[in-house]
Design an enzyme around this catalytic site. Structure first.
Site, PDB file in Angstrom:
ATOM      1  CB  SER A 141      -3.490   4.340   5.199  1.00 51.93           C
ATOM      2  OG  SER A 141      -2.668   4.008   5.809  1.00 51.93           O
ATOM      3  CG  ASP A 181      -2.206  -1.071   1.050  1.00 52.36           C
ATOM      4  OD1 ASP A 181      -2.218  -1.657   0.144  1.00 52.36           O
ATOM      5  OD2 ASP A 181      -3.034  -1.112   1.988  1.00 52.36           O
ATOM      6  CB  CYS A 195       3.675   0.637   8.264  1.00 47.22           C
ATOM      7  SG  CYS A 195       4.121   0.936   6.661  1.00 47.22           S
ATOM      8  CG  ASP A 203      -1.358  -2.923   5.017  1.00 45.76           C
ATOM      9  OD1 ASP A 203      -0.283  -2.748   5.630  1.00 45.76           O
ATOM     10  OD2 ASP A 203      -1.613  -1.266   4.758  1.00 45.76           O
ATOM     11  CE  LYS A 204      -5.697  -3.608   2.033  1.00 45.47           C
ATOM     12  NZ  LYS A 204      -4.669  -2.643   2.492  1.00 45.47           N
TER      13      LYS A 204
END
Length: 573
Positions: free
Chosen positions: A476, A87, A200, A129-130
């Site tokens: 986000s 992302d 992150c 993330d995903k």
């Protein structure tokens, strides 16, 4: 090998047992496997590793080390890979349309690889993330014994003596546009914000879903918050490989672990840690794979009664490394359990219950990251569900760290993020307005983009608390400010967000959980008659196909009926 397994009821018998499988076994001999290895259970070790971003760069090495644990436990590891869309790199342009669909592609690719090769168990490694919910969705869909391993977070960068993350860079872009940050300062910051491997560092989507992995019972206790560069990640990978063989021996499966109560525990931990609003999309999608109804409103109901106890970025001070040093996810769950907010009964991949695992944890009153539930940061959670005339099927807002929980103002409407971002860059946004970004939903985008570039730019300009932003897209986990996402029904489905005009008054109350469009019903009825569906530029390929089948954000933006429509489970073939 430590123990013998009976393959007569395992999926891998279809590719390794009996005279009729001689051709199949010839392929295994070609790869140097022994007769004993072919006779053992086959464990898929799947990695979302790649060179796309630092979130994923250590995953292949961790997956390779996991093989040692599988072998020690009596299994035969079979490594394979899946994709990611990162992302932070996809953000702010058309590439972000590929983000949410990547969750489905990851789940689908793991499913078809396991089905095609008849693997008996799974250990999954994910970083960005995903890929976390995608990996866990596949585990629940297949229902073979499985353990989820997070690759670990990045260490914080240091700039002018302060810890920084990539969000500081996104916000510095806004400061630069406002004339408050020289280009040389922006360049200096971008070079130090991300100092190495890992996802992150704040309580953004990756770390939120890593917390979910532990809270829901699919990950080993206190395994996910160790940063990616730490050597302890090797030990975690080996332990996961060894433990998955215990799950095979016990036939303990993901759907035994991920009960409705386990999903409620996971939602508690998201709210308590001020986690990403994306969890309200991913938890319903995971629940669908297990045949459990757990939609946005179920998630929001849990959020409503959960204290916010973790002082984590973007709303607070600390990052994942600090969370790890403070005792990790289980330290947060310890005080939640003591306060009656966690159900101790769901089983976990340890073979013990959450409560039994937590008996081994001692609350540390000296750490600074987690507050005791008796003295929380705020009495209710860091994430809130909303419902009202603007969002009959729900919306979501992250309130962690926000001083202001009510907002009312005139709408400023944009039909895509690029137009909104251009207006922000030109400082063409008035204080007190409600920015509306629509046709960015799962179907209308297609792909339900995140809006971090726009929200971070607003914050960088000092406008973060002076405007609100609503969208049928997503935000986000790194977003802060009065930003409401997942507005449902989306504009492409004719939802009320598609009927808003500039100047309409919109009122949001994150305490009461309401979001209202102050326009008379007869006026809306006239607008509804005039409304026409929009077309987009994605009329072929994966995004077109996704737009044809994707469902409402309320139910997780899923693309198939889930376990409730099953006639068989892969694990029982």
């Amino acid at each position: 090998m430590s123990q013998k397994f009976d393959k007569s009821k395992l999926p891998s018998r279809h590719v390794s047992v009996g005279p009729e499988r001689a051709p199949h076994r010839s392929y295994y001999y070609a790869m140097g496997m022994t007769e004993e290895e072919i006779a053992a259970p086959f464990v898929g070790v799947v990695s979302a590793g790649n060179d796309s971003a630092p979130c994923n760069t250590t995953l292949n090495a961790q997956a390779d080390i996991c093989r040692e644990g599988v072998i020690a436990g009596g299994g035969t590891p079979r490594r394979f890979n899946t994709i990611t869309v990162t992302d932070g790199i996809a953000m702010g342009h058309q590439g972000m349309k590929s983000s949410l669909i990547s969750r489905e592609i990851i789940a689908d690719s793991v499913e078809v690889s396991v089905r095609g090769h008849c693997y008996d168990a799974l250990v999954g490694f994910a970083g960005c993330d995903k890929s976390l919910p995608g990996m866990m969705m596949a585990m629940l869909r297949l229902n073979v014994p499985s353990i989820f391993v997070y690759g670990g977070s990045i260490l914080p960068g240091t700039h002018r003596g302060n810890d920084v993350t990539v969000v500081d860079v996104f916000e510095a872009v806004g400061q630069f546009a406002a004339g408050n940050c020289p280009l040389t300062e922006l360049i200096a910051l971008e070079k130090v914000a991300c100092p190495g491997h890992g996802a992150c560092g704040g309580q953004f989507t990756a770390n939120t879903m890593a917390c979910v992995g532990e809270a829901i019972g699919l990950s080993l206790p206190n395994s996910n918050m160790a940063p990616a560069p730490y050597r302890s990640r090797d030990d975690i990978a080996v332990a996961a490989g060894k433990q998955v063989m215990e799950l095979v021996a016990r036939n303990l499966r993901p759907r035994d672990i991920c009960t409705r109560e386990a999903f409620m525990n996971a939602a508690r931990v998201v709210a308590a840690t001020g986690g990403s609003t994306n969890a309200a999309l991913h938890l319903p999608a995971m629940a669908s794979e297990a045949g459990i109804h757990f939609d946005l409103f179920d998630v929001a109901e849990v959020f409503k009664s959960t204290p916010y106890i973790a002082d984590l970025k973007p709303g607070g001070k600390y990052v994942a490394k600090d969370m790890h040093e403070a005792g990790g996810v289980y330290m947060a769950m310890k005080t939640l359990l003591d306060g009656g907010f966690i159900d101790p009964n769901p089983i976990t991949v340890t073979g013990k219950t959450i409560g039994e695992n937590l008996e081994e944890i001692t609350w540390n009153p000296d750490q600074k990251v987690f507050y005791d539930v008796k003295t929380p940061i705020t009495r209710t959670g860091g994430v809130v569900g909303l419902k009202g005339s603007l969002a009959p099927d729900g919306a979501i807002v992250k309130v962690a760290g926000m001083a202001r929980l009510q907002f009312s103002g005139p709408a400023r409407v944009f039909d895509c993020e690029e137009d909104a971002f251009a207006a922000v860059e030109k400082r063409d946004i008035a204080e007190g307005c409600v920015i509306v970004i629509r046709y960015e939903g799962p179907k209308g985008g297609p792909g339900m983009r995140e809006m971090l570039s726009t929200t971070a730019a607003l914050y960088g300009q000092g406008m973060g608390e002076k405007v609100a932003l609503i969208t049928d897209g997503r935000f986000s986990g790194a977003t802060r400010g009065f930003c409401i996402g997942h507005v449902c029904p989306e504009a492409a489905d004719g939802g009320p967000i598609g009927l808003i005009e500039d100047g309409d008054i919109i009122s949001i109350d994150a305490e009461a959980g309401t979001i209202e469009l102050d326009v008379p019903e007869d006026v809306l009825a006239e607008r509804r008659k005039a409304w026409q569906p929009r077309t987009n530029d994605y009329q072929s390929g994966a995004l077109w196909r996704y737009s044809q089948v994707v469902g409402l954000a309320r139910y997780g933006a899923i693309t198939h009926p889930g376990a409730k429509a099953e006639t068989h489970v892969f694990a029982d073939i």
